[in-house]
Design an enzyme around this catalytic site. Structure first.
Site: not given
Lengths: 249, 249
Positions: A55, A57, A115, A202
């Site tokens: 999921r 953001d 990522y 992040r």
């Protein structure tokens, strides 16, 4: 009597997250899942619910996200990307579609994810890269960031690196690799792991930028992890720099 | 009596051209020159006219465009990028500012320019790259394109490679270098030359793509140049793939 012939279809999608309130379907906001399900309805006439491998953001991008759905559709699977792309907005595209085993689930069966987080590191911001990079104006010492990253690799309780409020049965996660790639003023962090806590990539990026700016020492990462306290890590890096690159099965 | 102290200021700017009707000021459409002059007025209180090193078309980008203007302004030149960027839209930025000789003119004194044209070469379009790349779905043979490019390098009458309607005293132009760089699915053509005719880079790109697709042979480029007939060259490649990278003085 019509015989049901349910297929499980696995697709790879790419999207620019800028305009969307993230992946997950919402009633009052545009989301990537919402757009894909809308177009699946348009193309097949069926209300199909899709499973996403993660999921993402609001504002986060993806170039190799795996999704799947089960449905009895007549359109050949190899035609599906063309049919869906013809109706999808330009910032979402299906780049592959294949039949999967009927039990396959893109989230539950994921063995790992990669990522990439992009930073544009120069004095003035870059209009060309603004949608995909965090602009950091002060010069980063990437070698220090590489050193610090070594303390993050491995299995740890990453409680200090998750957004407050998020609760999980366990905060232990395994980071496989972290690599920094420098290309002119662009610094890209590629990070792969089994799975990640909410905002974990992040917050790792924000913390490593503190190290690159000299605000933290590389070895401090050890203590930040041990503290399990979000307050000790750096800030959550902005969403626009983050991209889901690949999901492993 | 106030003594005038006119300075000539040379700036490097970067912009994402997507939202603009090109560089050159227009009354009823947003342009990059228009935005910069508006902000110069806001910051200095003076109506300043800026010279651009080239007039990019609607949708074309720039990451190293030189501009200059003469004015009697009190703000120190090294503060100018910060002051202007604070007011400019996020898709335009000043990335350098310096004092230049009072006679310097960013267009008339340019010795050469380098453009880059990006193609995304895979079956399905890329949402991530859509603003900066021409999507070509069929596989390109880059080696053929490199061969064809050898016929373009040098001084020729490029009448076949300019948009119809554009008239110049001479269509002879000199192309210094053409290089192709491949990076996964992205193919970038870097082209440098003294100066270019209207749409010349985009028509060269469209023609070389025909070669890469096998629709034209590399040697045909010779005949297309000799014909001086726009109809013999390929189509004008879309604006969004083009970026002005550097101006030489």
């Amino acid at each position: 009597m019509k015989v049901m012939n349910v297929k499980n279809i696995k697709m790879i999608i790419e999207y620019k997250g800028t305009r969307y309130s993230g992946w997950q379907r919402q009633t009052n906001a545009p989301t990537v899942q919402g757009e894909i399900e809308k177009v699946l309805y348009k193309v097949t006439g069926q209300k199909i619910s899709v499973n996403g491998s993660s999921r993402t953001d609001a504002g986060v991008h993806a170039c190799g996200k795996c999704i799947n759905f089960r449905a009895d559709i007549s359109i050949p699977v190899e035609r599906l990307p063309f049919a869906l792309n013809a109706h999808l907005p330009k910032d979402i595209a299906v780049i592959d579609a294949q039949l999967a085993h009927i039990d396959f689930h893109s989230r539950y069966h994921a063995k790992g994810k990669k990522y990439v987080y992009n930073i544009y590191n120069r004095r003035f911001p870059s209009p060309i890269h603004m949608d995909y990079c965090w602009h950091v104006a002060k010069k980063l010492d990437v070698q220090r960031m590489r050193e610090a990253a070594q303390y993050i690799i491995g299995s740890h309780d990453f409680g200090a690196f998750k957004s407050t409020g998020a609760s999980n049965p366990s905060d232990v996660r395994t980071v496989y690799t972290i690599e920094f790639i420098e290309n002119d003023d662009m610094i890209s962090m590629e990070i792969s792991g089994k799975s990640f806590l909410y905002n974990m990539v992040r917050i790792i990026m924000g913390t490593l930028v503190d190290v690159g700016l000299g605000k933290k020492n590389p070895e401090e990462i050890k203590d930040i992890i041990l503290s399990k306290d979000r307050k000790n890590a750096g800030k959550t890096a902005p969403a626009n720099g983050l991209m889901l690159k690949e999901v492993y099965y």
